[in-house]
Design a protein around this motif. Structure first.
Motif: not given
Ligand code: MSP
Length: 532
Positions: A163-167
């Motif tokens: 999962y990725f965080f939309r940094l």
């Protein structure tokens, strides 16, 4: 209502026992927490342990222990720091606690709900030791196709669904936040580094792992555990009751006033953490203060060099207040510092024994012997009496301002300036000579010194809690009048108050000639400062 103050230490990895670095962060936080309480704030001071992630799981496996049992054991060694160092933390959080798992999952769900987290694939150079991915451009070639991170950690190529965080979407908002809050990252050198890191643009951040299971399970996708830094940073809101944002403690104490951290973990606290919070609709903390690193006699501290400094050894060899004082005064807070035995001993003998100790000892023993052990009645104050008293009275505001920007060394510099002035005043006015010629004037001089001492000692309590309490006992200052508000003329020492027999508080540290085993000096060999 009392103003509030929420201060945190980093939560410490449980793969090893505490050393001077951990003690330092915790002590600085404790000094600030104690100061704020003394200054009338309702304080929450949180510390604890960071127990998930591959590094901890691997250390447990290596030790042949079940992971939870391993973390229980090492977490306790950090908990034990509080009685050892007299840390006044209000809570001790462990990331394996239920309250924390619940908080992490609630934050995750909020981020998913707001479309700040998505599922993708991660490939990259990963350093287990740092629990972090690095960009190719940051790395040097290591042995057997590995790469070496700037921290010296070995990186391996990893590919995993993640999962990725939309940094990447948060760069501009972070820069605006730094701009709007110029004191968010301190000191300025760290702030500049963070801004240079954020400016060129940020990549989305991988926030889950599937290659191991020692972590907080991702809600609705239990193959994944949360990235250990997302998990760890969340402790700061767990500690005040998140996910119950309506709770009295969350309402009162969030956002935190200061996250105290070492410079190596600035990026996590000053970039990722405010981005996670803003993305979840929560307020970022007010400040991240990044302190420097200690070396030992000029050398980097490392287990392989065998030069790790254990907090318990410092306390046993030099004493607790002496250790606390040295660590806070020896280095400008924010800069790197070198621990040396010489500097520690010089600080004990110069600042403590000859400075504060001498001032207290000679004034109190003179009162004891020549004023019937009672606070003397002062006569009219001369210009020089007034000048010393005014300097003492100006201290609380000066120290408050220093503490407000975490300039602990400056706060102590300012207090020690007045100690120097008071010792010079004593030499100049020589009350021992006045004893026969002008006893009334002797009483005034001793009163001025004792009242100056009261100011000095009240303000040094956060740094040296034991010595502070003992000296205030010797000045017969009532328990309820040991706070900063009591440093007003209204609470000045009352003539006629009986004082107990004074005792030396800061013995000199005498070096024993080195024995063949090189054991050096021990406290039993330390002599008390001579009574003057
Ligand atoms: N678990 C993370 C922090 C998570 S916070 C949400 C971590 N833990 S740690 O145990 O490795 O380090 C904790 C602190 O000790 C850091 O602030 C670090 O800077 C500090 N120090 C470690 N060695 C140090 C020195 N030699 N000198 C001063 N501080 C040092 O990072």
């Amino acid at each position: 209502m009392e103003p509030t103050y929420y201060i945190t230490t980093p939560i410490y990895y449980v793969n090893d026992e505490p050393h001077i670095g951990h003690a330092y962060t915790s002590l600085a936080s404790d000094v600030l927490a104690r100061f704020k309480r003394l200054d009338g704030y309702d304080v929450v001071f949180l510390t604890g342990t960071d127990e998930h992630g591959l590094k901890v799981a691997q250390s447990a496996a290596k030790a042949g222990m079940e992971t939870q049992a391993f973390t229980d054991k090492f977490s306790q060694t950090f908990r034990d720091l509080s009685p050892l160092l007299k840390l006044s933390n209000d809570d001790f959080i462990r990331t394996t606690e239920e309250r924390h798992v619940e908080a992490c999952q609630a934050l995750w769900n909020e981020l998913v709900k707001r479309d700040e987290i998505y599922l993708g694939n991660y490939e990259g150079w990963y350093a287990v030791r740092d629990e972090a991915y690095y960009g190719e451009d940051e790395l040097k070639d290591g042995p057997n196709g590995t790469k070496i991170a700037p921290s010296g950690a070995e990186c391996r190529w990893m590919v995993e669904p993640s999962y990725f965080f939309r940094l990447s979407a948060w760069g501009d908002r972070l820069l605006k936040f730094y701009d709007d809050h110029p004191d968010f990252i301190m000191p300025a050198s760290r702030r500049n580094e963070v801004i240079s890191f954020v400016k060129p643009g940020l990549k989305d951040l991988s926030v889950s792992r599937t290659t191991f299971d020692w972590g907080v399970p991702v809600p609705n996708d239990p193959k994944h555990v949360m990235y250990v830094w997302l998990d760890a940073l969340t402790n700061y809101i767990t500690g005040v009751g998140y996910p119950d944002t309506k709770s009295a403690s969350y309402q009162k104490f969030w956002p935190a006033d200061v996250h105290m951290v070492g410079k190596d973990i600035t990026r996590f606290h000053a970039v990722y953490w405010p981005a996670f919070l803003m993305a979840a609709g929560l307020e970022p903390p007010k400040r991240v203060f990044a302190h420097g690193w200690w070396t030992n006699e000029g050398q980097k501290i490392s287990k392989s060099l065998g030069n790790v400094i254990k907090p318990a050894d410092l306390v046993e060899t030099y004493g607790l207040d002496q250790t606390r004082y040295f660590l806070m005064r020896g280095v400008a807070f924010g800069n790197d510092g070198d621990f040396s035995r010489r500097a520690m001993i010089d600080s004990i003998n110069g600042h403590l024994a000859n400075g504060l100790g001498n001032l207290a000892q000679r004034s109190l023993s003179m009162i004891n012997k020549n004023c019937e052990a009672k606070i003397p009645q002062p006569g009219a104050f001369t210009e020089s009496d007034k000048s010393l008293l005014e300097k003492a009275q100006a201290l609380p505001a000066i120290v408050r301002a220093d503490m407000g920007v975490q300039a602990f060394h400056k706060a102590l510099d300012h207090v020690w300036d007045v100690i120097g002035d008071a010792n010079r005043y004593m030499d100049e006015h020589a009350p021992w000579a006045l004893r026969k010629t002008d006893p009334a004037r002797m009483g005034t001089v001793l009163y001025v010194v004792a009242e100056t001492l009261r100011h000095i000692v009240v303000l040094t309590q956060p740094f040296m809690p034991d010595a502070g309490a003992r000296l205030l006992d010797q000045l017969a200052v009532p328990m309820a009048q040991r706070d900063i508000a009591s440093l007003s003329p209204e609470y000045s020492l009352k003539p006629g108050t009986t004082l107990p027999l004074p005792e030396g508080i800061f013995p000199r540290y005498e070096e024993k000639p080195k024995s063949p085993q090189g054991t050096g000096a021990h406290p039993q060999n330390a002599k008390r400062a001579p009574m003057l």
